[in-house]
Design a protein around this motif. Structure first.
Motif, PDB file in Angstrom:
ATOM      1  N   THR A  71     122.733  55.150   7.854  1.00 32.78           N
ATOM      2  CA  THR A  71     122.434  54.249   8.963  1.00 32.78           C
ATOM      3  C   THR A  71     121.141  54.604   9.690  1.00 32.78           C
ATOM      4  O   THR A  71     120.804  53.976  10.688  1.00 32.78           O
ATOM      5  CB  THR A  71     123.589  54.245   9.985  1.00 32.78           C
ATOM      6  N   SER A  72     120.411  55.586   9.204  1.00 33.02           N
ATOM      7  CA  SER A  72     119.141  55.949   9.839  1.00 33.02           C
ATOM      8  C   SER A  72     118.143  54.810   9.682  1.00 33.02           C
ATOM      9  O   SER A  72     118.193  54.035   8.730  1.00 33.02           O
ATOM     10  CB  SER A  72     118.575  57.227   9.225  1.00 33.02           C
ATOM     11  N   ARG A  73     117.215  54.729  10.618  1.00 32.17           N
ATOM     12  CA  ARG A  73     116.224  53.664  10.575  1.00 32.17           C
ATOM     13  C   ARG A  73     114.843  54.235  10.888  1.00 32.17           C
ATOM     14  O   ARG A  73     114.703  55.227  11.608  1.00 32.17           O
ATOM     15  CB  ARG A  73     116.560  52.556  11.574  1.00 32.17           C
ATOM     16  N   PHE A  74     113.835  53.560  10.360  1.00 31.52           N
ATOM     17  CA  PHE A  74     112.459  53.945  10.631  1.00 31.52           C
ATOM     18  C   PHE A  74     112.155  53.829  12.125  1.00 31.52           C
ATOM     19  O   PHE A  74     111.603  54.740  12.730  1.00 31.52           O
ATOM     20  CB  PHE A  74     111.515  53.060   9.828  1.00 31.52           C
ATOM     21  N   ASP A  75     112.510  52.700  12.722  1.00 33.08           N
ATOM     22  CA  ASP A  75     112.298  52.497  14.151  1.00 33.08           C
ATOM     23  C   ASP A  75     113.635  52.607  14.857  1.00 33.08           C
ATOM     24  O   ASP A  75     114.501  51.742  14.712  1.00 33.08           O
ATOM     25  CB  ASP A  75     111.682  51.123  14.400  1.00 33.08           C
ATOM     26  N   THR A  76     113.809  53.649  15.632  1.00 37.15           N
ATOM     27  CA  THR A  76     115.096  53.873  16.272  1.00 37.15           C
ATOM     28  C   THR A  76     115.309  52.992  17.494  1.00 37.15           C
ATOM     29  O   THR A  76     116.382  53.039  18.107  1.00 37.15           O
ATOM     30  CB  THR A  76     115.260  55.354  16.660  1.00 37.15           C
ATOM     31  N   LEU A  77     114.316  52.175  17.860  1.00 35.89           N
ATOM     32  CA  LEU A  77     114.570  51.132  18.846  1.00 35.89           C
ATOM     33  C   LEU A  77     115.441  50.028  18.251  1.00 35.89           C
ATOM     34  O   LEU A  77     115.997  49.207  18.979  1.00 35.89           O
ATOM     35  CB  LEU A  77     113.253  50.524  19.345  1.00 35.89           C
ATOM     36  N   VAL A  78     115.524  50.012  16.932  1.00 36.88           N
ATOM     37  CA  VAL A  78     116.372  49.057  16.214  1.00 36.88           C
ATOM     38  C   VAL A  78     117.740  49.689  16.045  1.00 36.88           C
ATOM     39  O   VAL A  78     117.880  50.723  15.389  1.00 36.88           O
ATOM     40  CB  VAL A  78     115.758  48.717  14.840  1.00 36.88           C
ATOM     41  N   ARG A  79     118.780  49.072  16.619  1.00 39.03           N
ATOM     42  CA  ARG A  79     120.112  49.674  16.600  1.00 39.03           C
ATOM     43  C   ARG A  79     121.165  48.645  16.184  1.00 39.03           C
ATOM     44  O   ARG A  79     121.933  48.160  17.015  1.00 39.03           O
ATOM     45  CB  ARG A  79     120.455  50.259  17.971  1.00 39.03           C
ATOM     46  N   PRO A  80     121.203  48.260  14.922  1.00 42.00           N
ATOM     47  CA  PRO A  80     122.288  47.370  14.489  1.00 42.00           C
ATOM     48  C   PRO A  80     123.630  48.070  14.642  1.00 42.00           C
ATOM     49  O   PRO A  80     123.744  49.281  14.426  1.00 42.00           O
ATOM     50  CB  PRO A  80     121.954  47.099  13.020  1.00 42.00           C
ATOM     51  N   VAL A  82     126.376  48.901  13.077  1.00 41.86           N
ATOM     52  CA  VAL A  82     127.048  49.084  11.791  1.00 41.86           C
ATOM     53  C   VAL A  82     128.382  49.768  12.058  1.00 41.86           C
ATOM     54  O   VAL A  82     128.440  50.855  12.621  1.00 41.86           O
ATOM     55  CB  VAL A  82     126.180  49.927  10.834  1.00 41.86           C
ATOM     56  N   GLN A  83     129.473  49.144  11.622  1.00 42.81           N
ATOM     57  CA  GLN A  83     130.799  49.685  11.858  1.00 42.81           C
ATOM     58  C   GLN A  83     131.356  50.412  10.640  1.00 42.81           C
ATOM     59  O   GLN A  83     132.051  51.419  10.778  1.00 42.81           O
ATOM     60  CB  GLN A  83     131.743  48.555  12.279  1.00 42.81           C
ATOM     61  N   VAL A  84     131.032  49.892   9.459  1.00 45.79           N
ATOM     62  CA  VAL A  84     131.483  50.498   8.208  1.00 45.79           C
ATOM     63  C   VAL A  84     130.375  50.321   7.187  1.00 45.79           C
ATOM     64  O   VAL A  84     129.689  49.297   7.176  1.00 45.79           O
ATOM     65  CB  VAL A  84     132.784  49.843   7.694  1.00 45.79           C
ATOM     66  N   VAL A  85     130.171  51.311   6.321  1.00 44.39           N
ATOM     67  CA  VAL A  85     129.199  51.216   5.236  1.00 44.39           C
ATOM     68  C   VAL A  85     129.931  51.082   3.909  1.00 44.39           C
ATOM     69  O   VAL A  85     130.875  51.835   3.627  1.00 44.39           O
ATOM     70  CB  VAL A  85     128.284  52.460   5.195  1.00 44.39           C
ATOM     71  N   VAL A  86     129.502  50.114   3.101  1.00 43.63           N
ATOM     72  CA  VAL A  86     129.985  49.969   1.730  1.00 43.63           C
ATOM     73  C   VAL A  86     128.801  50.204   0.808  1.00 43.63           C
ATOM     74  O   VAL A  86     127.753  49.570   0.962  1.00 43.63           O
ATOM     75  CB  VAL A  86     130.578  48.575   1.472  1.00 43.63           C
ATOM     76  N   GLU A  87     128.954  51.121  -0.122  1.00 48.56           N
ATOM     77  CA  GLU A  87     127.869  51.482  -1.029  1.00 48.56           C
ATOM     78  C   GLU A  87     128.285  51.178  -2.464  1.00 48.56           C
ATOM     79  O   GLU A  87     129.026  51.946  -3.080  1.00 48.56           O
ATOM     80  CB  GLU A  87     127.532  52.963  -0.865  1.00 48.56           C
ATOM     81  N   PRO A  88     127.837  50.045  -3.010  1.00 48.64           N
ATOM     82  CA  PRO A  88     128.240  49.679  -4.372  1.00 48.64           C
ATOM     83  C   PRO A  88     127.617  50.591  -5.415  1.00 48.64           C
ATOM     84  O   PRO A  88     126.464  51.015  -5.283  1.00 48.64           O
ATOM     85  CB  PRO A  88     127.729  48.247  -4.511  1.00 48.64           C
ATOM     86  N   ALA A  89     128.394  50.870  -6.472  1.00 46.69           N
ATOM     87  CA  ALA A  89     127.892  51.717  -7.553  1.00 46.69           C
ATOM     88  C   ALA A  89     127.361  50.907  -8.722  1.00 46.69           C
ATOM     89  O   ALA A  89     126.729  51.461  -9.619  1.00 46.69           O
ATOM     90  CB  ALA A  89     129.005  52.647  -8.042  1.00 46.69           C
ATOM     91  N   SER A  90     127.619  49.597  -8.739  1.00 44.68           N
ATOM     92  CA  SER A  90     127.107  48.735  -9.803  1.00 44.68           C
ATOM     93  C   SER A  90     126.690  47.403  -9.202  1.00 44.68           C
ATOM     94  O   SER A  90     127.152  47.017  -8.112  1.00 44.68           O
ATOM     95  CB  SER A  90     128.156  48.513 -10.892  1.00 44.68           C
ATOM     96  N   GLU A  91     125.833  46.683  -9.925  1.00 41.85           N
ATOM     97  CA  GLU A  91     125.390  45.389  -9.435  1.00 41.85           C
ATOM     98  C   GLU A  91     126.553  44.412  -9.294  1.00 41.85           C
ATOM     99  O   GLU A  91     126.574  43.586  -8.377  1.00 41.85           O
ATOM    100  CB  GLU A  91     124.336  44.808 -10.378  1.00 41.85           C
ATOM    101  N   ALA A  92     127.528  44.509 -10.186  1.00 40.16           N
ATOM    102  CA  ALA A  92     128.669  43.598 -10.129  1.00 40.16           C
ATOM    103  C   ALA A  92     129.469  43.750  -8.842  1.00 40.16           C
ATOM    104  O   ALA A  92     130.138  42.810  -8.398  1.00 40.16           O
ATOM    105  CB  ALA A  92     129.571  43.824 -11.339  1.00 40.16           C
TER     106      ALA A  92
END
Length: 515
Positions: A71-80, A82-92
Motif C-alpha cells: 500500500t506504499s505510494r510515491f506521493d504520501t499526500l495520496v491516501r486511498p 485500502v481495506q484489503v489487498v488481493v494479489e493475483p498469482a495468474s492473469e486468470a
C-alpha cells in the motif's frame, strides 16, 4: 550523487479530480463507501474469493507484514482507503476478482495498483479492495524475436536488463522504478521516444479484463475501437493483464551521458540554446539524443542564495557523435560537468531509487518550446520562495523534460487517444512538504504559480496537461488532458458507455459515462 530532482511521477492507475470530490453535489458513484475496516476484512474477502483463485494468490489486511509494501505510494499526500489487498498469482485470477459477488453485495469497489505512482490527492476518495499486480511480472520474448509478452505488473527495473542481456531494447518510462503498463495507458515518454515512439506506440495487443469481468483481446482486428482508447485514456476502460509489445535489436553498446551545472546568469543563453536544439533536424531533437532533463534547483556547493540550472543529456551512441551535437552547450560555460559512457541499463539506473514515498506538492504543463522570459520569471519566483520557505528549499525544483520527438510525432495524432504529439516538453514544479511544517498550502500555491508562469509563456496555446502527470487540481480541465478537439471526448464517452457503462473505472482522470 543522485538528488530528489530526478523523481519521476505519473504512473498510478486511479484518479478523481479534486473538483469532483469537493463538490457539494457528488454523484453516488464518486461517494466514499459507507463500509469501513470494521465490516470488511481479509477474512471476508478470503472466504468469498480465496477458493476461486490460483495457488500463490494472496489476500491480506493491515495486520500482514506485506501490507506496508503493498500500500506504499510515491506521493504520501495520496491516501486511498485500502481495506484489503488481493494479489493475483495468474492473469486468470483478475477476471475472477472482477466478477466477484463482493461488488454486487456491497457498495465498495476495487483499486488496481501497479507501482503506486499515481500523484493525485483525489485518490484519497477511494475506499475498498486493492488488486495488487505485483506477481504478474513475467517477460517472454516470442519466437519472431520482434515482440515480447509483458504481464501487467512488469516494471522497468526488471524489463530493461532482461531485454538488454538478450540483445534487445524497448520503450519504457524514464525511471526504472515505475511500471510499464501505467505509463502506456496514458502515453509513456522515455529515452527511446525519438527512435521508437511512446510506450503505447509499440504495443500491438492487449489482454484485458473489462468491468464486468469479461476477458478479451484487443488489437487492430479485435475491438479496434477500444485499442484506440487504451492508447492514451486506458485507465478508464479495463484492467490490462498482459500485452504484446515490439522489441528492437540492441544496436549500440553504450549511451553517452553529459550533465552541466550553469549559474543563473547563463539562464537566457541556456534556454535559447535549448530552443534551437529542439528545432533542429526538421523540427525535432536528433532522434538518438533521447532526452535532456533539467531543473532550476538549489545547489549549495555552488551558492546558498542563488539557484542554478542543472541539465543532463542522454545520447544513444558513442561520445564522439554526442559531443558534436552538444558543442553549443559546451560553449555556454558550466561551473561543473559530468561525462561518461555506459550501457543502457546503467544509464537507466541513474533515475532509480528515487521513488520512495514523500508528501509532494506538484503541478505540471506541456509546452511546444521554452519561453525565455517565462523561465526568468520562474527563476525569480523560485529564489524568492526559497528565501521565504527554507523548509521547502532542500527539495524544491522546477523540472524540465525535453524528449526527442521524431518517433512519436511520426504516428498520426488521431490514431490514438493520446492527444499531445505536438508538444516537445513536459515541465513540473515539485517539492516535498515536511510533516508538521504547515506549509502544504504554500507549496501548492508555489506549484500553481509555476504552472501559471509556464502557461503564460505560450499565450497563443491553450493549457495542456500530460495525463500521467495530472495531479487532480481543479484547474486541470478534462479537454486539456484528452485534447481540445470536440470529437476526442465525444468518442471517449461513447466508448465508455459501451465498455464501462456503470463507471467502475472512474478514478483516474475519469471520462464519465452520461456526462
Amino acid at each position: 550523487m543522485l538528488s530528489f530532482k530526478f523523481i519521476l511521477v505519473a504512473y498510478g492507475l486511479l484518479l478523481v479530480p479534486q473538483s469532483v470530490i469537493s463538490s457539494p453535489a457528488v454523484p453516488r458513484y464518486f461517494q466514499r463507501s459507507l463500509f469501513s475496516r470494521g465490516n470488511i476484512s481479509a477474512t471476508t474477502v478470503e472466504t468469498e474469493l480465496g477458493p476461486q483463485l490460483s495457488s500463490g494468490s494472496l489476500v491480506f489486511g493491515p495486520d500482514s507484514p506485506q501490507w506496508s509494501n503493498a500500500t506504499s505510494r510515491f506521493d504520501t499526500l495520496v491516501r486511498p482507503d485500502v481495506q484489503v489487498v488481493v494479489e493475483p498469482a495468474s492473469e486468470a485470477d483478475v477476471s475472477k476478482i472482477a466478477r466477484s459477488q463482493l461488488w454486487t453485495k456491497a457498495p465498495f469497489g476495487f483499486l488496481v495498483r501497479n507501482r503506486g505512482h499515481g500523484i493525485t490527492t483525489s485518490l484519497s476518495a477511494f475506499s475498498g479492495i486493492q488488486i495488487n499486480m505485483n506477481q504478474l511480472n513475467g517477460v517472454s520474448i516470442l519466437p519472431d524475436e520482434g515482440t515480447a509478452i509483458l504481464q501487467g505488473g512488469t516494471f522497468a527495473r526488471d524489463l530493461v536488463p532482461t531485454l538488454w542481456d538478450a540483445g534487445y531494447v524497448t520503450t519504457t518510462g524514464a525511471s526504472p522504478c515505475v511500471g510499464i503498463i501505467g505509463p502506456a495507458l496514458g502515453g509513456g515518454y522515455g529515452r527511446y521516444s525519438g527512435l521508437y515512439g511512446l510506450v503505447l506506440d509499440d504495443i500491438l495487443h492487449y489482454n484485458v479484463v473489462l468491468a464486468n469481468g469479461t476477458e478479451i483481446g484487443v488489437n487492430e482486428t479485435s475491438h479496434p475501437d477500444l485499442l484506440w482508447a487504451l492508447k492514451g485514456a486506458g485507465h478508464n476502460f479495463a484492467i490490462v493483464t498482459s500485452v504484446v509489445k515490439k522489441i528492437y535489436p540492441k544496436e549500440i553498446d553504450t549511451w553517452h551521458y553529459h550533465s552541466y551545472v550553469w549559474t543563473q546568469d547563463k539562464l537566457e543563453t541556456a534556454f535559447e540554446t535549448l530552443n534551437g536544439f529542439h528545432k533542429s533536424d526538421n523540427g525535432t531533437t536528433p532522434p538518438k539524443m533521447g532526452v535532456n532533463y533539467g531543473s532550476i534547483i538549489m545547489n549549495t556547493s555552488v551558492s546558498t542564495t542563488e539557484a542554478v540550472l542543472e541539465w543532463s543529456f542522454y545520447y544513444a551512441g558513442p561520445a564522439g557523435e554526442a559531443e558534436e551535437i552538444l558543442k553549443p552547450f559546451n560553449a555556454i560555460g558550466a561551473v561543473a560537468e559530468d561525462v561518461f559512457d555506459a550501457s543502457y541499463p546503467e544509464v537507466s539506473s541513474l533515475t532509480d531509487g528515487n521513488c520512495a514515498g514523500a508528501p509532494i506538492a506538484l503541478a505540471s504543463v506541456l509546452t511546444v518550446e521554452y519561453n525565455i522570459t517565462a523561465e526568468r520569471a520562474l527563476y525569480e519566483l523560485y529564489v524568492a520562495n526559497v528565501a521565504r520557505y527554507p523548509e521547502l528549499a532542500a527539495t524544491a525544483y522546477a523540472w524540465h523534460e525535453g524528449y526527442a520527438t521524431a518517433g512519436y510525432q511520426a504516428v498520426p495524432s488521431d490514431s490514438t487517444a493520446f492527444a499531445h504529439r505536438e508538444e516537445n516538453h513536459i515541465m513540473f514544479f515539485a517539492t516535498v512538504v515536511p510533516d508538521g511544517s504547515g506549509l502544504l498550502d504554500a507549496a501548492m500555491t508555489w506549484a500553481k504559480d509555476s504552472r501559471d508562469i509556464w502557461n503564460g509563456g505560450q499565450p497563443d496555446r491553450l493549457p495542456a496537461t500530460y495525463v500521467n502527470y495530472a495531479a487532480g487540481h481543479d484547474y486541470e480541465a478534462l479537454d486539456s488532458i484528452y485534447g481540445y478537439e470536440s470529437w476526442r471526448l465525444e468518442r471517449l464517452r461513447g466508448l465508455k458507455a459501451e465498455y464501462d457503462p456503470h463507471n467502475r473505472f472512474r478514478f483516474y482522470v475519469p471520462v464519465i459515462c452520461g456526462q
